[in-house]
Design a protein around this motif. Sequence first.
Motif, PDB file in Angstrom:
ATOM      1  N   ALA A 109      48.592  47.098  34.517  1.00 49.29           N
ATOM      2  CA  ALA A 109      49.594  46.477  35.214  1.00 49.29           C
ATOM      3  C   ALA A 109      50.063  45.070  34.361  1.00 49.29           C
ATOM      4  N   VAL A 110      48.924  44.297  33.862  1.00 46.02           N
ATOM      5  CA  VAL A 110      49.367  43.066  33.389  1.00 46.02           C
ATOM      6  C   VAL A 110      49.807  43.359  31.989  1.00 46.02           C
ATOM      7  N   ALA A 111      49.441  44.433  31.364  1.00 47.47           N
ATOM      8  CA  ALA A 111      49.826  44.686  29.768  1.00 47.47           C
ATOM      9  C   ALA A 111      51.078  45.228  29.748  1.00 47.47           C
ATOM     10  N   VAL A 112      51.794  45.900  30.888  1.00 49.60           N
ATOM     11  CA  VAL A 112      53.089  46.487  30.696  1.00 49.60           C
ATOM     12  C   VAL A 112      54.077  45.485  30.309  1.00 49.60           C
ATOM     13  N   ALA A 113      54.150  44.260  31.054  1.00 47.39           N
ATOM     14  CA  ALA A 113      55.357  43.442  30.735  1.00 47.39           C
ATOM     15  C   ALA A 113      55.286  42.919  29.319  1.00 47.39           C
ATOM     16  N   PRO A 114      54.117  42.665  28.505  1.00 42.75           N
ATOM     17  CA  PRO A 114      53.988  42.322  27.185  1.00 42.75           C
ATOM     18  C   PRO A 114      54.692  43.340  26.189  1.00 42.75           C
ATOM     19  N   ILE A 115      54.305  44.997  26.846  1.00 41.93           N
ATOM     20  CA  ILE A 115      54.761  45.948  25.803  1.00 41.93           C
ATOM     21  C   ILE A 115      56.245  46.073  25.924  1.00 41.93           C
ATOM     22  N   GLU A 116      56.444  45.874  27.139  1.00 40.59           N
ATOM     23  CA  GLU A 116      58.186  45.849  27.589  1.00 40.59           C
ATOM     24  C   GLU A 116      58.805  45.018  26.403  1.00 40.59           C
ATOM     25  N   VAL A 117      58.392  43.505  26.509  1.00 35.80           N
ATOM     26  CA  VAL A 117      58.869  42.465  25.620  1.00 35.80           C
ATOM     27  C   VAL A 117      58.765  42.853  24.149  1.00 35.80           C
ATOM     28  N   MET A 118      57.742  43.422  23.769  1.00 34.62           N
ATOM     29  CA  MET A 118      57.286  44.008  22.383  1.00 34.62           C
ATOM     30  C   MET A 118      58.720  44.929  21.958  1.00 34.62           C
ATOM     31  N   ALA A 119      58.874  45.840  22.788  1.00 30.30           N
ATOM     32  CA  ALA A 119      59.984  46.925  22.619  1.00 30.30           C
ATOM     33  C   ALA A 119      61.357  46.263  22.306  1.00 30.30           C
ATOM     34  N   ALA A 324      54.385  43.531  40.176  1.00 28.80           N
ATOM     35  CA  ALA A 324      53.268  44.596  40.644  1.00 28.80           C
ATOM     36  C   ALA A 324      51.917  43.969  40.399  1.00 28.80           C
ATOM     37  N   THR A 325      51.648  43.253  39.220  1.00 29.08           N
ATOM     38  CA  THR A 325      50.378  42.589  38.809  1.00 29.08           C
ATOM     39  C   THR A 325      50.231  41.481  39.869  1.00 29.08           C
ATOM     40  N   SER A 326      51.120  40.575  40.412  1.00 30.62           N
ATOM     41  CA  SER A 326      50.586  39.525  41.358  1.00 30.62           C
ATOM     42  C   SER A 326      50.172  40.196  42.699  1.00 30.62           C
ATOM     43  N   LEU A 356      51.491  33.061  38.131  1.00 27.32           N
ATOM     44  CA  LEU A 356      51.230  32.498  36.891  1.00 27.32           C
ATOM     45  C   LEU A 356      49.988  32.886  35.854  1.00 27.32           C
ATOM     46  N   PHE A 357      48.941  33.476  36.691  1.00 31.24           N
ATOM     47  CA  PHE A 357      47.821  34.004  35.855  1.00 31.24           C
ATOM     48  C   PHE A 357      48.296  35.140  35.322  1.00 31.24           C
ATOM     49  N   ALA A 358      49.109  36.012  35.653  1.00 27.62           N
ATOM     50  CA  ALA A 358      49.503  37.152  35.039  1.00 27.62           C
ATOM     51  C   ALA A 358      50.561  36.844  33.841  1.00 27.62           C
ATOM     52  N   PHE A 359      51.138  35.757  34.072  1.00 29.31           N
ATOM     53  CA  PHE A 359      51.822  35.193  32.919  1.00 29.31           C
ATOM     54  C   PHE A 359      51.006  34.693  31.851  1.00 29.31           C
ATOM     55  N   ALA A 360      49.992  33.912  31.999  1.00 27.73           N
ATOM     56  CA  ALA A 360      48.892  33.555  31.250  1.00 27.73           C
ATOM     57  C   ALA A 360      48.165  34.728  30.478  1.00 27.73           C
ATOM     58  N   ILE A 364      48.241  36.145  26.349  1.00 31.56           N
ATOM     59  CA  ILE A 364      47.095  36.206  25.734  1.00 31.56           C
ATOM     60  C   ILE A 364      46.908  37.789  24.932  1.00 31.56           C
ATOM     61  N   VAL A 365      47.611  38.614  25.841  1.00 33.16           N
ATOM     62  CA  VAL A 365      47.468  40.007  25.314  1.00 33.16           C
ATOM     63  C   VAL A 365      48.385  40.405  24.127  1.00 33.16           C
ATOM     64  N   PHE A 366      49.305  39.583  23.557  1.00 34.27           N
ATOM     65  CA  PHE A 366      50.006  39.679  22.557  1.00 34.27           C
ATOM     66  C   PHE A 366      49.066  39.338  21.268  1.00 34.27           C
ATOM     67  N   LEU A 367      48.022  38.791  21.513  1.00 37.94           N
ATOM     68  CA  LEU A 367      47.193  38.258  20.205  1.00 37.94           C
ATOM     69  C   LEU A 367      46.151  39.536  19.781  1.00 37.94           C
ATOM     70  N   PRO A 368      45.650  40.235  20.441  1.00 41.24           N
ATOM     71  CA  PRO A 368      44.740  41.251  19.701  1.00 41.24           C
ATOM     72  C   PRO A 368      45.792  42.506  19.693  1.00 41.24           C
ATOM     73  N   PHE A 369      46.825  42.574  20.139  1.00 37.99           N
ATOM     74  CA  PHE A 369      47.823  43.902  20.179  1.00 37.99           C
ATOM     75  C   PHE A 369      49.088  43.419  19.490  1.00 37.99           C
ATOM     76  N   PRO A 370      49.062  43.014  18.157  1.00 33.67           N
ATOM     77  CA  PRO A 370      50.379  42.317  17.613  1.00 33.67           C
ATOM     78  C   PRO A 370      51.558  43.364  17.497  1.00 33.67           C
ATOM     79  N   THR A 371      51.532  44.771  17.980  1.00 29.63           N
ATOM     80  CA  THR A 371      52.694  45.737  17.575  1.00 29.63           C
ATOM     81  C   THR A 371      52.521  46.830  18.887  1.00 29.63           C
ATOM     82  N   TRP A 372      53.771  47.298  18.883  1.00 30.59           N
ATOM     83  CA  TRP A 372      53.892  48.128  20.250  1.00 30.59           C
ATOM     84  C   TRP A 372      53.009  49.226  20.147  1.00 30.59           C
TER      85      TRP A 372
END
Length: 549
Positions: A109-119, A324-326, A356-360, A364-372
């Motif tokens: 769940a916490v990785a879905v928001a970053p992937i949508e931002v990446m898209a 959902a993550t919170s 806030l924890f999910a936001f932080a 961080i998730v963006f760093l090891p996964f720099p592409t969609w």
Amino acid sequence: MEMHQPAAPAAPRNPGLKRDIGLIGLIWASEGSIIGSGWLFGALFAAQAAGTAALVSWGIGAVAIIILAFVHAELGAMYPVAGGTARFPHYAFGSAAGASFGWFSWLQAVAVAPIEVMASLNYLSVHVPWVQTEKNHLTGAGYGLAVAFMAFFVVVNFFGVKWLAHTNSVATWWKVAVPVFTIVVMAAATFRAGNFGYRGFSPFGAKGVLSAISTSGVIFALLGFEQADQLAGESRNPAHDIPRAVIGSILIGVLIYMGLQVVFIGALPHSAFAHGGWADLSFSGKAGPFAGLAGSIGLGWLATLLYVDAVISPTGTGLIYTTATSRISYGLSRNGYVPEVFERTSKGGVPWFGLLFAFAIGLIVFLPFPTWQKLVGFVTSASVLMYAGAPLAFGCLRKQDPDRPRPYRLPGGLFWAPVAFVVANLIIYWTGWDTLWRLGVAIVLGYLLLGGSALLRLNPRAPQPNWRNAQWLPVYLVGMGVISWQGGFCSTGPASKVSCGATDALPLWWDIALIAVFSLAIYFWAHSVRLPAPQTQEYIGSVEVVTGR
């Protein structure tokens, strides 16, 4: 229910649920989750991994998801509780398994928001090139913009979540209508049938087809079927409607995604293949593939619509998953798994610390996964690992809780449950070693959080761990990692020359056979050490069923 009382309750403990959702409502609930950012990129990455045979990847992905979905349908109808995917293993195997699968649920769940931002940023980079590098990695300025997107999700969840819920139906219509409209318009505008035979139907063989399922967004695109299961307790006719809603939503999604794959391949200009064929498809606006193709065939107005959709659709999904993550972390705390601080809420009832924890962690998730594409493999593997708990629990709960009413009973369920577990592990394996070792690190960090919370007594409700009943779990997780390491799958697919650290010691087909044998061994081992039925009844009886408002 006390442990010494033998019988299961004669009826589900959910008198407050209102059963007023019909078949269409159930289908639409799942469809809104199935049609997300996957449609923006899935066709490009699947074609790069498998060529025209990407169509086969979509078909296999649909069958795999349907098998997993049916197992969830019986359990979801029996136990219409919040976070059911994490609760089913808890009922069958106790707190150690429940905490583990709860953490897997939070990870996906916490990785879905970053992937949508990446898209959104990938499409935006066509007009704002400073957002990404030539390799589609975020620049420093792009990362700053990603932070702004994620902060927006948090702010809306603090102050506007009720408005968000009321707009869900309109958003679903938009999310379905835009890709369908794109299929019709692009098919009518241009269609090069010769593209489908370029270098043969399956230029990268079976490995390309299988790799595309997990690494190109096929499974990721079809995730979301469980929304119908989660509403099983509010369905007017669950036995009739749940299976039809599950199959219906998946089939509608697959038809849309296959249609997008067909028009994408048919619209490719001959010059797209000039720099290396399928693996290195190149055309104007590649970062926003459908918009780029629309512009190249003279449909500038359609390209504009798609750029707008590339912000609206992912943003809606990102907002929902931030919520959902919170809530998942709140539930984990209520169960005593993580520190009690995750239960802190605002005056409006928003679990602000979890938010806030999910936001932080999302940043961080963006760093090891720099592409969609890198991130989609992580989300797929974490999601399917979460889903794998249901088939493991399925056969156990039929014996531990046999008298509970089953609004939907899966025919041949004791056959399909181990099959579903094998299917889940194959999908995880196909995501590639470079994805799975990162997932392994995330799992270890989760165990440190769970263990630290228990050791330091940060939650007074910390439950008994039931280690004996989860003895198979570490063997399962480590075993999947070792098989992946010895296998030959990478997140970049077979067409890439980049090594991911996998040894390729296991030949294709032998590795699939090994996964199947290993999965069945874990399945029946877990079944043999399940909780005693009275203890399962106690866990089920202590769970509060969410009735809504």
